[in-house]
Write a protein that holds these residues in place. Structure first.
Motif: not given
Length: 383
Positions: A75, A77, A165-166, A168-170, A172-173
């Motif tokens: 996914s 994000g 949010a974007l 934070q997601f990337w 983590a990736v």
């Protein structure tokens, strides 16, 4: 009966050709995006639009764009909030006719296009044919929509939560795509984990014996496509040897006997004895398997196993062996440490992949394919 499998990065159902992508700023308020493809995956235009907005606003570093084309993730994000998007036009070039502003001058693009034009709604037909009243209504509606939208977003109140949010997601990736500094330091200083428990020692010795013999086979073409190639990280290798995978055990009647059965009989004995001991020691509610995939230093991208779920053994059993750190298996987004910790999962229907690791890593995946129900290598060997 076969079951529908979830989509994975290399699945042919996911592959398409993006033939055209153009974008640019308009009136310093909006980004205009034009995409052309043979088909689109669900949500794909919104993902692309969100990426371009994030780049334009500086929420995503240009050096990180390669992550959006990486086969290791499933996914991308959070997408751009839907009220920030306006679909200006959607064309299906094989079925439509382009009409100029002068009545009667239509250019047919396909034999079926003229018939398709008759089915277009009156308002759209009027706009494309040059009906000034219809076109005026359209532009008035468009101007009002754009103005109201601009009032909502010009203070960035709606973009900031999405941007956070974007990010934070990337982040983590990014952490998941490389070994952590603590793992790397442990490897370089020679401080990895404890020795193998006694239950696993015979299988581990057999695996290492095949490696030392220089006869460890390479991966088949199909399986090798699933392996993630590691970047060159310098003079100190993170893995002692190349990655590869092969199978042993009782194959279905329509397939040849695995070469590993005859090339490595001691390995076969040790590997299937280990499964028998694990079932007894851990009280696992499963029958002994017909086959086992033997992996060395293999890091897999997201995939589901070949074969049919619900026919044969539905659950696979995986366990990791060796002197390594990291290398968790991720099953539908949930990471599991399998180093001497066996895990059962539904390999035919659940997407799974491997986290980065350092050191020497073996993994054994026990399974029973279609046509091998009730057959085990142990039974054949004992006979």
């Amino acid at each position: 009966q076969d079951v529908d499998k979830p989509l994975c990065p290399l699945d042919e159902r996911c592959l398409l050709s993006l033939r055209r992508l153009r974008f640019g700023a308009k009136h310093r308020r909006f980004l205009r995006l034009i995409m052309q493809s043979d088909r689109f995956l669900e949500g794909m235009p919104r993902v692309i639009a969100g990426l371009i907005v994030a780049l334009y606003r500086g929420f995503v570093d240009p050096d990180d764009v390669d992550m959006f084309t990486n086969d290791e993730i499933l996914s991308f994000g959070p997408v751009l909030p839907p009220f920030l998007e306006i679909l200006s036009e959607c064309k299906y070039s094989l079925w439509e006719v382009r009409v100029t502003s002068q009545p009667g001058k239509a250019k047919e693009e396909s034999a079926s296009g003229q018939q398709a034009l008759k089915d277009v709604d009156g308002v759209v037909d009027a706009i494309r044919a040059g009906d000034t009243a219809g076109e005026a209504r359209y532009h008035a509606f468009r101007a009002e929509l754009e103005e109201n939208l601009w009032k909502r977003v010009k203070q960035m109140d709606h973009l900031r939560p999405w941007a956070y949010a974007l990010g934070q997601f990337w982040n983590a990736v990014r952490r998941q795509r490389s070994p952590s500094p603590s793992l790397l330091n442990a490897h370089l200083s020679g401080r990895l984990l404890e020795e193998a428990p006694e239950l696993y020692s015979k299988a581990l010795r057999a695996l290492r014996h095949v490696v030392r013999s220089g006869l460890w086979p390479g991966s088949g073409t199909r399986r090798s496509r699933l392996l993630i190639a590691e970047d060159d990280t310098g003079d100190e290798p993170l893995r002692p040897g190349p990655s590869s995978t092969f199978s042993i055990g009782v194959s279905p009647p329509t397939q040849p006997v695995p070469r590993g059965n005859t090339d490595f009989p001691d390995l076969c004995q040790a590997v299937f004895e280990l499964e028998k001991d694990l079932i007894e020691a851990l009280g696992l509610q499963r029958k002994r398997s017909a086959m086992c995939a033997v992996n060395r230093n293999a890091r897999f991208m997201p995939h589901v196993d070949a074969g049919s779920g619900g026919v044969g053994q539905g659950r696979s059993l995986i366990v990791g062996l060796g002197d390594y750190a990291g290398g968790e298996i991720v099953v539908e987004g949930e990471a599991h440490d399998i180093r001497y910790r066996p895990l059962e999962f539904y390999g035919w229907t659940q997407r799974h992949w491997t986290r980065p690791f350092v050191g020497e890593r073996f993994s054994l995946v026990y399974f029973t394919p279609r046509g091998c129900e009730g057959r085990t290598w142990m039974a054949a060997g004992d006979a």
